[in-house]
Write a protein that holds these residues in place. Structure first.
Motif, PDB file in Angstrom:
ATOM      1  N   CYS A 290      34.146  40.892  46.618  1.00  0.00           N
ATOM      2  CA  CYS A 290      35.482  41.427  46.486  1.00  0.00           C
ATOM      3  C   CYS A 290      36.219  41.028  47.828  1.00  0.00           C
ATOM      4  CB  CYS A 290      35.650  42.954  46.340  1.00  0.00           C
ATOM      5  SG  CYS A 290      34.872  43.216  44.633  1.00  0.00           S
TER       6      CYS A 290
ATOM      7  N   SER B 182      35.895  52.057  42.681  1.00  0.00           N
ATOM      8  CA  SER B 182      34.577  52.541  42.862  1.00  0.00           C
ATOM      9  C   SER B 182      34.622  54.012  43.791  1.00  0.00           C
ATOM     10  CB  SER B 182      33.634  51.608  43.627  1.00  0.00           C
ATOM     11  OG  SER B 182      32.488  52.099  43.606  1.00  0.00           O
TER      12      SER B 182
ATOM     13  N   ILE C 131      30.503  44.449  37.775  1.00  0.00           N
ATOM     14  CA  ILE C 131      31.686  44.166  38.020  1.00  0.00           C
ATOM     15  C   ILE C 131      32.169  42.807  37.290  1.00  0.00           C
ATOM     16  CG2 ILE C 131      33.420  43.391  39.741  1.00  0.00           C
ATOM     17  CD1 ILE C 131      31.474  44.928  41.679  1.00  0.00           C
TER      18      ILE C 131
ATOM     19  N   ILE D 280      37.911  48.058  36.474  1.00  0.00           N
ATOM     20  CA  ILE D 280      38.761  47.116  37.097  1.00  0.00           C
ATOM     21  C   ILE D 280      40.387  47.809  36.604  1.00  0.00           C
ATOM     22  CG2 ILE D 280      39.786  44.694  36.768  1.00  0.00           C
ATOM     23  CD1 ILE D 280      36.936  44.907  38.212  1.00  0.00           C
TER      24      ILE D 280
ATOM     25  N   ALA E 150      38.604  45.495  46.409  1.00  0.00           N
ATOM     26  CA  ALA E 150      37.680  46.490  46.035  1.00  0.00           C
ATOM     27  C   ALA E 150      38.428  47.780  46.625  1.00  0.00           C
ATOM     28  CB  ALA E 150      36.296  46.227  46.626  1.00  0.00           C
TER      29      ALA E 150
ATOM     30  N   PHE F 212      38.628  46.289  41.851  1.00  0.00           N
ATOM     31  CA  PHE F 212      37.506  47.043  41.363  1.00  0.00           C
ATOM     32  C   PHE F 212      37.565  48.407  42.088  1.00  0.00           C
ATOM     33  CE2 PHE F 212      33.296  48.568  41.550  1.00  0.00           C
ATOM     34  CZ  PHE F 212      32.928  48.929  40.124  1.00  0.00           C
TER      35      PHE F 212
ATOM     36  N   VAL G 247      35.372  42.148  34.760  1.00  0.00           N
ATOM     37  CA  VAL G 247      36.367  41.102  34.953  1.00  0.00           C
ATOM     38  C   VAL G 247      36.942  40.304  33.906  1.00  0.00           C
ATOM     39  CG1 VAL G 247      37.321  39.280  36.755  1.00  0.00           C
ATOM     40  CG2 VAL G 247      36.038  41.410  37.674  1.00  0.00           C
TER      41      VAL G 247
END
Length: 196
Positions: free
Chosen positions: A46, A98, A110, A138, A9, A96, A114
């Protein structure tokens, strides 16, 4: 399948927050700060979690690795590239990415992204609800070099990256998970949603 996919993440936390009138990352939220809240959301799903902050930006102690932008105020593309490189060095193929201002984010969103990232081998998978959510997608960590080249060419926007790689958009209805907090009024509205 998606819950077993290893995922880093990257929380982009170094923005100027002009509309908020103060640093968003350290804005109080539910007895903590927005950045601590975001780490808490992402940490169970994550690993590792990276927070990309501006040079000299004060942050509370975090259960995440803090990375620093080299320069302040050049937009999220540079920060994303820094995070992608760190995630790649940590052995992750996917991350990911953010924004720091998404306190209603849910892990199931999420995982909805994925699956297609793996199945389609896409470079980027974004949620689309009438607009692109660049800082809720992603990204392949191998894009770090591409980001560096774009930044050297003077690009600053996430669109510059997304428009030049294999990007898949997952069409979905409006999601509370994708709500960004840009002003103090936005934050108050989110708090009232949670009470209701």
């Amino acid at each position: 399948m998606t819950t077993t996919v290893g995922l880093a993440a990257i929380i982009v936390a170094g923005g100027a927050s002009r509309r908020m009138g103060r640093d968003k990352a350290t804005h109080p939220y539910e007895g903590t700060t927005l950045v601590e809240h975001m780490v808490g959301i992402l940490k169970p799903r994550c690993a590792p979690v990276f927070v990309v902050a501006a040079p000299g930006q004060a942050l509370p102690p975090l259960d995440a690795e803090v990375l620093r932008d080299e320069v302040r105020g050049v937009g999220p593309l540079l920060a994303t590239g820094r995070g992608l490189r760190a995630a790649a060095e940590a052995g992750r193929e996917l991350a990911f990415v953010s924004a720091v201002d998404m306190p209603l984010l849910r892990v199931d969103l999420i995982d909805q992204l994925v699956g297609p990232a793996v199945a389609l081998n896409a470079d980027v998978v974004l949620p689309w609800d009438g607009r692109d959510h660049y800082l809720a997608g992603i990204y392949r960590t191998s894009l770090a070099d591409r980001v560096d080249a774009l930044v050297r060419a003077g690009q600053r926007s996430m669109r510059a990256l997304v428009d030049t790689v294999d990007t898949q958009r997952i069409v979905m209805p409006e999601q509370r998970s994708l709500t960004n907090v840009n002003t103090a009024a936005d934050l108050a509205a989110i708090r009232s949603l949670q009470i209701a």
